[in-house]
Write a protein that holds these residues in place. Structure first.
Motif, mmCIF file in Angstrom:
data_model
loop_
_atom_site.group_PDB
_atom_site.id
_atom_site.type_symbol
_atom_site.label_atom_id
_atom_site.label_comp_id
_atom_site.label_asym_id
_atom_site.label_seq_id
_atom_site.Cartn_x
_atom_site.Cartn_y
_atom_site.Cartn_z
ATOM 1 N N GLY A 160 0.812 -1.213 0.000
ATOM 2 C CA GLY A 160 0.000 0.000 0.000
ATOM 3 C C GLY A 160 0.841 1.255 0.000
ATOM 4 O O GLY A 160 0.485 2.257 -0.630
ATOM 5 N N TYR A 161 1.969 1.224 0.712
ATOM 6 C CA TYR A 161 2.845 2.404 0.722
ATOM 7 C C TYR A 161 3.500 2.582 -0.643
ATOM 8 O O TYR A 161 3.651 3.720 -1.123
ATOM 9 N N ALA A 162 3.904 1.481 -1.290
ATOM 10 C CA ALA A 162 4.478 1.575 -2.631
ATOM 11 C C ALA A 162 3.474 2.199 -3.601
ATOM 12 O O ALA A 162 3.844 3.002 -4.470
ATOM 13 N N PHE A 163 2.196 1.848 -3.454
ATOM 14 C CA PHE A 163 1.165 2.441 -4.305
ATOM 15 C C PHE A 163 0.959 3.908 -3.955
ATOM 16 O O PHE A 163 0.741 4.738 -4.846
ATOM 17 N N ASP A 164 1.056 4.258 -2.673
ATOM 18 C CA ASP A 164 0.983 5.659 -2.255
ATOM 19 C C ASP A 164 2.084 6.485 -2.902
ATOM 20 O O ASP A 164 1.853 7.613 -3.357
ATOM 21 N N VAL A 165 3.292 5.937 -2.918
ATOM 22 C CA VAL A 165 4.424 6.639 -3.523
ATOM 23 C C VAL A 165 4.155 6.883 -5.000
ATOM 24 O O VAL A 165 4.435 7.971 -5.528
ATOM 25 N N HIS A 166 3.597 5.884 -5.676
ATOM 26 C CA HIS A 166 3.243 6.068 -7.090
ATOM 27 C C HIS A 166 2.227 7.186 -7.267
ATOM 28 O O HIS A 166 2.369 8.031 -8.162
ATOM 29 N N LEU A 167 1.181 7.204 -6.428
ATOM 30 C CA LEU A 167 0.158 8.244 -6.557
ATOM 31 C C LEU A 167 0.763 9.626 -6.332
ATOM 32 O O LEU A 167 0.435 10.577 -7.051
ATOM 33 N N ASN A 168 1.641 9.749 -5.350
ATOM 34 C CA ASN A 168 2.315 11.026 -5.106
ATOM 35 C C ASN A 168 3.122 11.446 -6.330
ATOM 36 O O ASN A 168 3.078 12.606 -6.768
ATOM 37 N N ALA A 169 3.892 10.501 -6.863
ATOM 38 C CA ALA A 169 4.765 10.810 -7.995
ATOM 39 C C ALA A 169 3.975 11.053 -9.276
ATOM 40 O O ALA A 169 4.455 11.727 -10.191
ATOM 41 N N PHE A 170 2.762 10.518 -9.353
ATOM 42 C CA PHE A 170 1.945 10.635 -10.559
ATOM 43 C C PHE A 170 1.307 12.016 -10.692
ATOM 44 O O PHE A 170 1.040 12.461 -11.817
ATOM 45 N N PHE A 171 1.086 12.704 -9.575
ATOM 46 C CA PHE A 171 0.314 13.949 -9.633
ATOM 47 C C PHE A 171 1.007 15.070 -10.415
ATOM 48 O O PHE A 171 0.378 15.669 -11.300
ATOM 49 N N PRO A 172 2.281 15.422 -10.141
ATOM 50 C CA PRO A 172 2.906 16.486 -10.938
ATOM 51 C C PRO A 172 2.952 16.184 -12.433
ATOM 52 O O PRO A 172 2.634 17.075 -13.241
ATOM 53 N N PRO A 173 3.320 14.956 -12.872
ATOM 54 C CA PRO A 173 3.244 14.689 -14.317
ATOM 55 C C PRO A 173 1.835 14.830 -14.874
ATOM 56 O O PRO A 173 1.659 15.265 -16.018
ATOM 57 N N LEU A 174 0.838 14.464 -14.075
ATOM 58 C CA LEU A 174 -0.547 14.640 -14.519
ATOM 59 C C LEU A 174 -0.839 16.095 -14.846
ATOM 60 O O LEU A 174 -1.392 16.415 -15.906
ATOM 61 N N ILE A 175 -0.477 16.995 -13.949
ATOM 62 C CA ILE A 175 -0.756 18.415 -14.163
ATOM 63 C C ILE A 175 0.055 18.966 -15.331
ATOM 64 O O ILE A 175 -0.453 19.748 -16.149
ATOM 65 N N LEU A 176 1.313 18.542 -15.437
ATOM 66 C CA LEU A 176 2.164 19.051 -16.509
ATOM 67 C C LEU A 176 1.718 18.544 -17.885
ATOM 68 O O LEU A 176 1.628 19.324 -18.843
ATOM 69 N N LEU A 177 1.425 17.253 -17.981
ATOM 70 C CA LEU A 177 1.135 16.648 -19.280
ATOM 71 C C LEU A 177 -0.333 16.710 -19.660
ATOM 72 O O LEU A 177 -0.667 16.777 -20.844
ATOM 73 N N HIS A 178 -1.206 16.663 -18.671
ATOM 74 C CA HIS A 178 -2.649 16.605 -18.954
ATOM 75 C C HIS A 178 -3.357 17.936 -18.751
ATOM 76 O O HIS A 178 -4.554 18.028 -18.992
ATOM 77 N N PHE A 179 -2.629 18.942 -18.286
ATOM 78 C CA PHE A 179 -3.275 20.248 -18.073
ATOM 79 C C PHE A 179 -2.455 21.377 -18.699
ATOM 80 O O PHE A 179 -2.893 21.993 -19.674
ATOM 81 N N ILE A 180 -1.276 21.638 -18.171
ATOM 82 C CA ILE A 180 -0.476 22.773 -18.661
ATOM 83 C C ILE A 180 -0.142 22.604 -20.140
ATOM 84 O O ILE A 180 -0.212 23.565 -20.928
ATOM 85 N N GLN A 181 0.230 21.390 -20.547
ATOM 86 C CA GLN A 181 0.606 21.163 -21.937
ATOM 87 C C GLN A 181 -0.517 21.480 -22.917
ATOM 88 O O GLN A 181 -0.262 21.918 -24.048
ATOM 89 N N LEU A 182 -1.766 21.298 -22.490
ATOM 90 C CA LEU A 182 -2.899 21.493 -23.393
ATOM 91 C C LEU A 182 -2.994 22.924 -23.901
ATOM 92 O O LEU A 182 -3.424 23.165 -25.030
ATOM 93 N N PHE A 183 -2.589 23.896 -23.080
ATOM 94 C CA PHE A 183 -2.683 25.310 -23.472
ATOM 95 C C PHE A 183 -1.690 25.654 -24.582
ATOM 96 O O PHE A 183 -1.874 26.647 -25.294
ATOM 97 N N PHE A 184 -0.632 24.843 -24.718
ATOM 98 C CA PHE A 184 0.408 25.153 -25.699
ATOM 99 C C PHE A 184 0.405 24.198 -26.887
ATOM 100 O O PHE A 184 1.181 24.400 -27.824
ATOM 101 N N TYR A 185 -0.477 23.178 -26.845
ATOM 102 C CA TYR A 185 -0.352 22.134 -27.857
ATOM 103 C C TYR A 185 -0.675 22.648 -29.258
ATOM 104 O O TYR A 185 0.175 22.599 -30.159
#
Length: 263
Positions: A158-183
Motif C-alpha cells: 500500500g505504501y508503494a502504491f501511495d508513492v506512485h500516486l504522489n509521484a503521478f500527480f505532478p506529471p498529470l498536471i504538466l502533461l494533462h493540463f499545462i501542456q494542453l494550453f500550448f499544444y
C-alpha cells in the motif's frame, strides 16, 4: 511484522459502516487485510476524509515534495503502517484525472462516447493499473534488495502504491493540463522549438516522478542505497537529448497514441 495493539491506533478500530466487516476481522489486530478493508470502507465516508490535508499534499508535491513525506514515520508509529489510511488523496487525484481528461478530449476533438472511454482509460489503466504494476515492481525490489534484513518490518504494498500516486500527480498536471494550453498554438507544429518545448515538459514530468519516488523510499529508515533510483535521471536526460537530435516530438506521439486508442 504486524503491530496489533489497538491502543496504538488511537482507540477501537471498529466504527459504524454500511459495509459488513471481513470474516477475519479482529478488534485487537490490524492485519494487511483489515488495513485494506478499513481503507476501502472510508470511500463511502466522505465526511471522514481530510480533503484539506490532501490538497496541501498536492500543492507541496510541486513546490517542496520533501515535506509530504515528513509524517511517514510518525504514521508508522501511531497507526502501524507507512501507507495512508485516508483515501482523500486518491479521490482528489481521480477527480483531477476526470477534469483534465475532458480538456484532453476537447483538444483531441473526441466525441462524447470516445471522451468517456478516454477518461476510463486514463483513470483505470494509465493511473491505477500501471500504478499497481510499478508499485508491485518497486515493492518487490525494495523489500528484496534494498531493505535492511536486520529490521523487523518490510515495506507495505500500500505504501508503494501511495508513492506512485504522489509521484503521478505532478506529471498529470504538466502533461494533462499545462501542456494542453500550448499544444495547438505551438507544440503540434513541425518546428524545433515545438519539439524542444514539448519534450522539455516531458523531461520535467518524468523527473518529478523519479525524484518523488526516490523521496518516498528514502524516508523509510530500514531501506538502504535508495539513491540508486536517481540513476535513472541522467539516463532520462540522455534520452531527452536524443529525442531533440532526431526531432521526435514526444507530445505529438502521445496525442496520436491517445487518439487512436479510443477509435
Amino acid at each position: 511484522m504486524n503491530l496489533c495493539n489497538s491502543s496504538l491506533l488511537g482507540g477501537p478500530s471498529r466504527t459504524t459502516s454500511p459495509l459488513p466487516p471481513p470474516a477475519n476481522y479482529r478488534n485487537d489486530c490490524m492485519s494487511a487485510t483489515n488495513k485494506s478493508y478499513k481503507y476501502l470502507r472510508r470511500f463511502v465516508k466522505f465526511d471522514q476524509m481530510d480533503f484539506e490535508f490532501a490538497m496541501w499534499q498536492m500543492l507541496y508535491l510541486f513546490i517542496a515534495p520533501k515535506k509530504v513525506y515528513r509524517n511517514v514515520n510518525y504514521r508508522k508509529q501511531t497507526k502501524s503502517q507507512f501507507a495512508r489510511d485516508d483515501p482523500a488523496f486518491l479521490v482528489l487525484l481521480v477527480a483531477c484525472l476526470c477534469v483534465t481528461s475532458i480538456g484532453f478530449a476537447w483538444v483531441l476533438s473526441l466525441g462524447i462516447g470516445q471522451s468517456i472511454l478516454f477518461m476510463l482509460y486514463v483513470v483505470f489503466v494509465d493511473c491505477i493499473l500501471c500504478g499497481m504494476v510499478v508499485a508491485t515492481l518497486l515493492w518487490f525490489v525494495t523489500n528484496r534488495y534494498l531493505r535492511d534484513h536486520n529490521a523487523d518490518t518490510d515495506i507495505e504494498w500500500g505504501y508503494a502504491f501511495d508513492v506512485h500516486l504522489n509521484a503521478f500527480f505532478p506529471p498529470l498536471i504538466l502533461l494533462h493540463f499545462i501542456q494542453l494550453f500550448f499544444y495547438h498554438p505551438l507544440i503540434s507544429h513541425d518546428w524545433f522549438v515545438s519539439t524542444f518545448i514539448g519534450n522539455s515538459i516531458w523531461l520535467a514530468a518524468l523527473s518529478y516522478y523519479i525524484y518523488i519516488t526516490f523521496l518516498g523510499y528514502n524516508v523509510v529508515p530500514n531501506l538502504k542505497n535508495t539513491r540508486i533510483i536517481l540513476v535513472t535521471l541522467p539516463l532520462l536526460f540522455v534520452f531527452y537529448i536524443v529525442t531533440l537530435i532526431i526531432h521526435w516530438n514526444l507530445s505529438v506521439s502521445l496525442m496520436y497514441f491517445y487518439h487512436y486508442r479510443v477509435l
